[in-house]
Design an enzyme around this catalytic site. Structure first.
Site, PDB file in Angstrom:
ATOM      1  N   GLY A  44      27.754  15.616  34.026  1.00 52.49           N
ATOM      2  CA  GLY A  44      28.529  14.866  33.075  1.00 52.49           C
ATOM      3  C   GLY A  44      29.584  15.676  32.392  1.00 52.49           C
ATOM      4  O   GLY A  44      30.179  16.507  33.031  1.00 52.49           O
TER       5      GLY A  44
ATOM      6  N   SER B  93      24.510  17.803  19.108  1.00 53.32           N
ATOM      7  CA  SER B  93      23.882  18.576  20.172  1.00 53.32           C
ATOM      8  C   SER B  93      22.650  19.302  19.639  1.00 53.32           C
ATOM      9  O   SER B  93      22.708  20.039  18.659  1.00 53.32           O
ATOM     10  CB  SER B  93      24.887  19.588  20.728  1.00 53.32           C
ATOM     11  OG  SER B  93      24.219  20.666  21.352  1.00 53.32           O
TER      12      SER B  93
ATOM     13  N   ILE C  23      12.692  19.932  20.858  1.00 52.59           N
ATOM     14  CA  ILE C  23      12.986  21.192  21.542  1.00 52.59           C
ATOM     15  C   ILE C  23      14.328  21.057  22.242  1.00 52.59           C
ATOM     16  O   ILE C  23      14.719  19.965  22.645  1.00 52.59           O
ATOM     17  CB  ILE C  23      11.825  21.519  22.517  1.00 52.59           C
ATOM     18  CG1 ILE C  23      10.658  22.078  21.680  1.00 52.59           C
ATOM     19  CG2 ILE C  23      12.248  22.488  23.587  1.00 52.59           C
ATOM     20  CD1 ILE C  23       9.586  22.744  22.491  1.00 52.59           C
TER      21      ILE C  23
ATOM     22  N   SER D 137      15.857   8.640  27.128  1.00 48.45           N
ATOM     23  CA  SER D 137      17.085   7.885  26.926  1.00 48.45           C
ATOM     24  C   SER D 137      17.969   7.906  28.180  1.00 48.45           C
ATOM     25  O   SER D 137      18.593   6.899  28.519  1.00 48.45           O
ATOM     26  CB  SER D 137      17.855   8.415  25.714  1.00 48.45           C
ATOM     27  OG  SER D 137      18.052   9.791  25.821  1.00 48.45           O
ATOM     28  N   TRP D 138      17.978   9.026  28.876  1.00 47.66           N
ATOM     29  CA  TRP D 138      18.828   9.133  30.053  1.00 47.66           C
ATOM     30  C   TRP D 138      18.317   8.229  31.170  1.00 47.66           C
ATOM     31  O   TRP D 138      19.086   7.494  31.801  1.00 47.66           O
ATOM     32  CB  TRP D 138      18.909  10.594  30.456  1.00 47.66           C
ATOM     33  CG  TRP D 138      19.905  11.015  31.478  1.00 47.66           C
ATOM     34  CD1 TRP D 138      19.854  12.155  32.226  1.00 47.66           C
ATOM     35  CD2 TRP D 138      21.112  10.352  31.880  1.00 47.66           C
ATOM     36  NE1 TRP D 138      20.935  12.230  33.054  1.00 47.66           N
ATOM     37  CE2 TRP D 138      21.725  11.131  32.865  1.00 47.66           C
ATOM     38  CE3 TRP D 138      21.730   9.170  31.512  1.00 47.66           C
ATOM     39  CZ2 TRP D 138      22.918  10.775  33.492  1.00 47.66           C
ATOM     40  CZ3 TRP D 138      22.923   8.801  32.137  1.00 47.66           C
ATOM     41  CH2 TRP D 138      23.504   9.599  33.116  1.00 47.66           C
TER      42      TRP D 138
ATOM     43  N   LYS E 276      25.959  25.638  29.714  1.00 46.75           N
ATOM     44  CA  LYS E 276      26.574  24.980  28.548  1.00 46.75           C
ATOM     45  C   LYS E 276      25.568  24.858  27.409  1.00 46.75           C
ATOM     46  O   LYS E 276      25.950  24.911  26.240  1.00 46.75           O
ATOM     47  CB  LYS E 276      27.149  23.631  28.942  1.00 46.75           C
ATOM     48  CG  LYS E 276      26.112  22.660  29.471  1.00 46.75           C
ATOM     49  CD  LYS E 276      26.199  21.315  28.819  1.00 46.75           C
ATOM     50  CE  LYS E 276      24.982  20.479  29.187  1.00 46.75           C
ATOM     51  NZ  LYS E 276      24.882  19.246  28.442  1.00 46.75           N
TER      52      LYS E 276
END
Lengths: 336, 336
Positions: B146, B264, B289, B20-21, B201
């Site tokens: 981001g 997330s 995953i 998707s990115w 993060k």
């Protein structure tokens, strides 16, 4: 300072207020084996709680313990009988609710604020208001901050209170009253900083909601929230100078859960503004009022337009500014 | 440095990856009028995109513009034809996916990482990996960070990229390639700091999820998130010394939206761990995953147990430690 003595079994505590936060505090403190005098303004509400052992309006499923609890509609009596007086009334209703208190009534009491916001009549911080109105000196004053959502406290979900007082002895004693398994406390001397943070987080939650209402989602929320954190830091440095690490729960932590929680009234207000409603229309739809609404007006009137995010919220709430145009102005500022 | 020239109309850009990115980046950059060579490993996937003008597996509703786009299964050809090579492959699959690249192939290219995580084979930062494996020097390397959720970027929702490069000239040029209405950029020189923040993060999002799985909600989340911010700051100061303000979107901002978003994957993994599942059981339930799973292992192996929250996540993921006991240990540490 030395003349105020607290002992666990003897200390009598007044809780002033009837909402969910007051209900949670009463439940916690009675279960911690303190004698609590709970002031409930309305006689019918009082009788209903007495009878059902539950607050019929707030935290309805929480069993209220009565082993050391006395309910009363008489504010002066409740205060007179207590050493520690905890005020847990939404800031817009504080002044009118406690008009019967005289200056002398709070002498030698420990006054604890569980209120976030400016007192709307005097536009003062709660600590300043109790000093101005009742001569409560800073050595006898503490503020409890959070985040401490009432329902989670009542259910003994893991919570860290922040207790801020210039007099550390008092902060420690309040800490003892509140602590139990899963309920922890941080002690702080930064009374004004904690109070301002508790005010600003509601304003910033409105800003976050406005952005969501304009369909600016996660990517922009990250930019906006970090901008709020930077503005919070600058504001605290200016209005309450001193050394603090704002990376703690009463500062950034409270801001984050308020700004991000879909249950936050302030965020919901912002969301509806972002969708094009006026504040009045939003309140009708929400069937309640958000504290950030009052905080925004007082903050901007007192401290002007030097704080871009707080100013944006004020302009949208009170000056009919267009949310989309205002957010675009903010985005332009955030690019530098 | 001086020999690398980029001009808007001529610069040819490779995008390596199919998820998707990568799809969002291709869409953005083609719409910005650059020639893009998109490497798609699998021939059937390539033909499907060519025919339908949509990626059938990711961002399925996004129309892919073809006015200056060339698809190819030939990695070496794609790289050879391009000046800027953007890698957008999940870190665990990077090394195996690009085995056909030779050292010389990336000479005089500008290499851009849109990857968060350690390269799992060498356990290096992505910047270190490209240097080690392909002699890509820091002056020719940039990383994009981001938060930049792919779907929001593809739909041109307001987004601020952070582009970190030691060579500011290159950062500015990448910035030019990505910017358009609603898509903004911050320029940074803190490559390693931004890379570590992008790794940590995900680990902290697992921690936040573990707490939610254990039914520790808003009151504790505020405490945990601010503790994560403090640990992030300490870790960056140690592993990538330098002056930075972590109150920006690529550091705290990305952490917050990842740790709090119910979408997330890392938070979901943590949630299932908190509910008593093993990591393996969680992956079966999630059908995917989470990158923090790999990041946690490599981080703790490389940097040891000095970081309480990262260590807790590692112990729960890899050592079958009990989440409830571990969180209680953490709570004990947070009281001081």
């Amino acid at each position: 300072m030395g003349n105020i003595q607290l002992a666990r079994s003897n200390t009598k505590i007044a809780v002033i207020g009837y909402g969910s936060w007051a209900t949670a505090l009463v439940t916690l403190i009675v279960n911690n084996n303190y004698s609590v005098f709970w002031w409930i303004k309305n006689k019918e509400d009082l009788e209903s709680i007495q009878e059902k052992k539950k607050n019929p309006r707030y935290l309805k499923d929480i069993e209220i313990p009565f082993q050391s609890l006395t309910l009363s509609c008489n504010l002066n009596e409740v205060i007179q009988k207590s050493k520690v007086v905890i005020f847990a009334i939404p800031s817009p209703f504080l002044h009118q609710s406690i008009q019967s208190i005289q200056k002398n009534d709070l002498i030698n009491k420990i006054v604890v604020s569980a209120i976030k916001g400016f007192e709307t009549n005097t536009k003062l911080l709660i600590s300043e208001y109790f000093d101005y109105q009742f001569d409560v000196k800073s050595e006898n004053f503490a503020t409890i901050s959070g985040p401490t959502h009432a329902e989670e406290v009542a259910k003994l979900k893991t919570t860290f209170f922040t207790i801020a007082a210039e007099n550390t002895h008092i902060a420690n004693r309040i800490s003892t009253i509140l602590q139990r398994e899963h309920i922890y406390t941080y002690i702080s001397e930064d009374v004004a900083g904690v109070e301002y943070a508790g005010i600003l987080k509601n304003i910033y939650a409105i800003a976050a909601g406005i952005a969501v209402g304009l369909e600016l989602n996660d990517n922009f929320q990250a930019v906006l929230l970090t901008a709020c954190i930077r503005e919070l830091e600058i504001t605290l440095d200016k209005l309450a100078p001193g050394i603090r690490n704002i990376n703690h729960s009463a500062y950034i932590g409270d801001l984050l859960v308020t700004a991000i929680s879909p249950y936050s009234r302030n965020r919901k207000l912002g969301y509806l503004l972002g969708k094009g409603k006026t504040a009045e229309e939003a309140f009708i739809e929400m069937e309640m009022i958000a504290e950030g609404y009052y905080a925004s007006s007082i903050f901007s009137q007192k401290y002007g337009q030097d704080y871009p995010i707080a100013s944006m919220v004020y302009e949208i709430l009170y000056k009919n500014a267009n949310p989309s145009i205002e957010i675009n102005h903010l985005i332009a500022k955030l690019q530098t």
